[in-house]
Design a protein around this motif. Structure first.
Motif: not given
Length: 343
Positions: A59-60, A64, A70, A100, A104, A210-211, A213-214
């Motif tokens: 998802y992240s 990106k 985004q 989210d 996803s 967003i960086n 989210l993983e």
């Protein structure tokens, strides 16, 4: 011949199931039990199933690479905040978690403003039901120029519930805060409350990045606490980092990556004791209430400006903060090395 269930039936089932879920007094800090006290016997279960309550692994990466995706997420989150601005911030956090996980799983829907508005509205409605918040759809139906009837909102709620497999008692970074704080020394309530306050502030901000989210919720919680400790209690940082890293459920390499990714988010807009002079004098819990702190009126001769955002706070120039923090940290380096050897 199969006949799909009617909306009336789905609505009845929806409300029944959510009432059952929320009847356990859902709390972000303790999602698996019906109390606000930490039960350490539930901690292993939280680590085991936390990945079921976060977006998919790619998802992240998709966000990106795709500017439109985004942008859609950003607009949807803005809509969530507008709809839920009068509620506790934990409700907004829960709604964005639903958002989210839905995106996803189902992908970005058609690029129309009313779509992200409806999605945001349904996520907030579901979060409000879980939090048992007093929430009237009619109060915000016309927000943003769009009007949705109750049936349309319920249809979207059903779609979200299906995509989330009815896992509404989300496991978030807040679910791990108390566990990791228990590893912090010294064990005095004021220090731990200050640490928790700053970490919660970082976690709320990190949801927009967003960086981050993983990373698993537990890593986000641990990284936020470590960053807060580095700011507030640098003498305890190395011991605290070692205690967290030694947890069998924590991947040290991933923790380092998460901590590095969080630094820019944590520092952005941070109002430290060197930044602002606040009129508030009552510290309060950030999940149940809003945090504020009493700070010195002396700016040390630094030029100040009055903010224009209506908060009534006086902002000191950030260079002053950086010089103060840098000087303090430089003076403590030798002692920190000794602390690391003792841990």
């Amino acid at each position: 011949m199969y006949s799909p269930p009617s909306l009336l039936y789905l609505s009845s089932e929806l409300n029944s199931e959510l009432q059952t879920e929320s009847s356990m007094d859902f709390n972000l800090e303790n999602p698996l039990t019906n109390t606000h006290e930490l039960h350490f016997d539930t901690i292993p279960s939280l680590f085991l199933i936390e990945s079921d309550h976060m977006p998919s692994k790619d998802y992240s990466k998709i966000l990106k690479e795709m500017d439109f995706d985004q942008s859609f997420r950003r607009e949807a989150i803005s809509s969530v905040f507008r709809v839920s601005c009068n509620f506790d911030p934990s409700l907004s956090y829960l709604a964005v978690n639903y958002l989210d996980r839905f995106l996803s799983s189902q992908g970005i829907p058609q690029p129309k403003p009313w779509v992200f508005k409806l999605l945001a509205l349904a996520c907030v409605s579901l979060a409000a039901k879980m939090k048992e918040a007093e929430f009237y759809i009619a109060d915000i139906l016309g927000d943003g120029g769009f009007v949705f009837d109750t049936q349309t909102i319920q249809k979207m709620e059903v779609l979200i519930l299906g995509a989330l497999n009815w896992r509404m008692r989300s496991i978030t970074p807040f679910s791990f805060i108390s566990f990791f704080i228990s590893l912090f020394k010294p064990n005095d309530p004021p220090s731990r409350e200050a640490l928790k306050a700053r970490a919660c502030e970082i976690i709320f901000k990190a949801q927009n990045d967003i960086n981050l989210l993983e990373f698993r919720p537990s890593l986000t919680a641990a990284s936020a606490l470590l960053y807060a400790c580095h700011e507030l209690f640098p003498m305890q940082f190395l011991c605290f980092r070692k205690a967290i890293s030694n947890c069998s459920c924590v991947n040290k390499e991933n923790l380092l990556q998460c901590y590095d990714a969080m630094q820019e988010t944590a520092m952005d807009g941070y109002e430290s004791q060197f930044d602002t002079v606040s009129s508030s004098v009552t510290p309060v819990n950030v999940l149940d209430r809003h945090f504020s702190s009493s700070e010195s009126e002396n700016t040390g001769g630094t030029a100040v400006t009055i903010s224009t955002d209506g908060t009534g706070k006086i902002w000191a120039e950030k260079g002053f903060k950086r010089r103060k923090i840098s000087a303090f940290c430089n003076n403590q380096m030798a002692q920190l090395s000794q602390m690391e050897q003792q841990c």
